[in-house]
Design a protein around this motif. Structure first.
Motif, PDB file in Angstrom:
ATOM      1  N   ASP A 185    -102.478 -17.052  69.429  1.00 51.94           N
ATOM      2  CA  ASP A 185    -103.346 -17.171  68.265  1.00 51.94           C
ATOM      3  C   ASP A 185    -104.676 -16.508  68.598  1.00 51.94           C
ATOM      4  N   GLY A 198    -107.281 -16.120  66.944  1.00 53.09           N
ATOM      5  CA  GLY A 198    -108.468 -16.672  66.307  1.00 53.09           C
ATOM      6  C   GLY A 198    -109.336 -17.478  67.245  1.00 53.09           C
ATOM      7  N   SER A 199    -109.006 -17.460  68.532  1.00 56.21           N
ATOM      8  CA  SER A 199    -109.806 -18.171  69.525  1.00 56.21           C
ATOM      9  C   SER A 199    -109.951 -17.318  70.771  1.00 56.21           C
ATOM     10  N   GLN A 244    -113.731 -19.287  60.325  1.00 54.48           N
ATOM     11  CA  GLN A 244    -112.343 -18.963  60.643  1.00 54.48           C
ATOM     12  C   GLN A 244    -112.053 -17.487  60.358  1.00 54.48           C
ATOM     13  N   TYR A 245    -112.495 -17.000  59.216  1.00 45.18           N
ATOM     14  CA  TYR A 245    -112.275 -15.597  58.871  1.00 45.18           C
ATOM     15  C   TYR A 245    -112.971 -14.677  59.869  1.00 45.18           C
ATOM     16  N   VAL A 288    -111.030 -14.679  63.299  1.00 40.99           N
ATOM     17  CA  VAL A 288    -109.764 -13.934  63.303  1.00 40.99           C
ATOM     18  C   VAL A 288    -110.001 -12.456  63.002  1.00 40.99           C
ATOM     19  N   ASN A 289    -110.729 -12.167  61.935  1.00 41.96           N
ATOM     20  CA  ASN A 289    -110.836 -10.792  61.445  1.00 41.96           C
ATOM     21  C   ASN A 289    -111.788  -9.923  62.253  1.00 41.96           C
ATOM     22  N   SER A 314    -111.572 -11.315  67.141  1.00 45.01           N
ATOM     23  CA  SER A 314    -110.372 -10.899  67.892  1.00 45.01           C
ATOM     24  C   SER A 314    -110.503  -9.444  68.311  1.00 45.01           C
TER      25      SER A 314
END
Length: 264
Positions: free
Chosen positions: A66, A68-69, A108-109, A112-113, A116
């Motif tokens: 994942d 996103g972290s 969160q967006y 991840v976007n 990352s």
């Protein structure tokens, strides 16, 4: 003109479906060994199996993480310490009114976007510089420049991706490493098709008909007047990832069907 990526390794994030999968397939078809990434192991395994059937002799690996972290990015980097091509494709999208979008969704967006791509580029670019060759691609969006009122949180992250790509291209100046962003318009990815499914069922339309109606109503500046296919987006990505694109860097390359209504 023949694109040959034999001997190159590519990491494509968020590549178990949609545009990411199409890019992974295109790179594998050009001879690259490809690392597929997704959050869930079963999805990664299914994508690997499908790619090996569709591209004979392809060298395909997979890493479930994942992104996103920071921990998820580290898991991918630990599994694949070096790569020649990095495609920062993983991303979230979805409509949400600005006044109903809480801080945690914004965060969160952004994680991840944007982050990352920051983390993976930071990890892989130095190796590319040392070897004197590399390609980093960010999957941005026409929404980076044509920010949709219904998805401001998404558009802002895509603007950030294009800015990040431009800045990194300057940072890697003269090294043989190029960094670019690619700006798709509405595309028949899995996510978009799912978003259109309810409309199609209500109106007795096919997904294709719903897609055309969506483009004409929500993106009326589109010149092709339809969503693109994932393969059409992947075709540009494969070229940009290849040695043939050596004079293209720091660019925001549009495969948006003409949605962004500017010449430049």
């Amino acid at each position: 003109m023949r694109i040959d990526l034999s001997g190159k390794r590519a990491v494509v994030t968020g590549s178990t479906g949609g545009i990411g999968y199409a890019i992974a397939k295109g790179l594998a078809g050009a001879g690259a060994s490809v690392v597929v990434n997704g959050r869930k192991q079963d999805r990664v395994d299914a994508a690997i199996s499908k790619l090996k059937k569709e591209v004979e002799g392809a060298g395909i690996e997979g890493v479930a993480a994942d992104l996103g972290s920071a921990e998820g990015c580290k898991a991918l980097i630990d599994a694949v310490p070096e790569t020649d091509i990095l495609v920062n494709n993983v991303g979230l999208f979805g409509p949400k009114d600005f006044f109903d979008t809480p801080d945690d969704l914004w965060e969160q967006y952004f994680a991840v976007n944007v982050m990352s791509g920051v983390r993976l580029s930071r990890a892989y670019l130095k190796g590319m510089e040392k070897r004197g060759w590399g390609r980093v691609l960010f999957l941005s969006s026409e929404s980076a420049f044509n920010v949709p009122a219904a998805m401001i949180h998404y558009g802002v992250t895509k603007t950030a991706d294009s800015s990040l790509a431009r800045g990194l291209a300057k940072r890697m100046a003269g090294t043989g490493v190029t960094v670019n962003s690619i700006l798709p318009g509405p595309t028949f990815s899995e996510g978009v098709s799912e978003m259109l499914r309810e409309q199609a069922e209500e109106k007795g339309q096919t997904i294709e008909e719903a897609g055309i109606e969506f483009v004409k109503s929500e993106r009326p500046s589109s010149i092709i007047q339809r969503p693109a296919s994932v393969e059409e987006v992947a075709n540009l990505a494969v070229y940009v990832a290849s040695p043939l694109s050596s004079a293209t860097t720091g660019a925001a390359l549009r495969v948006d069907g003409g949605v962004v209504d500017t010449i430049a």
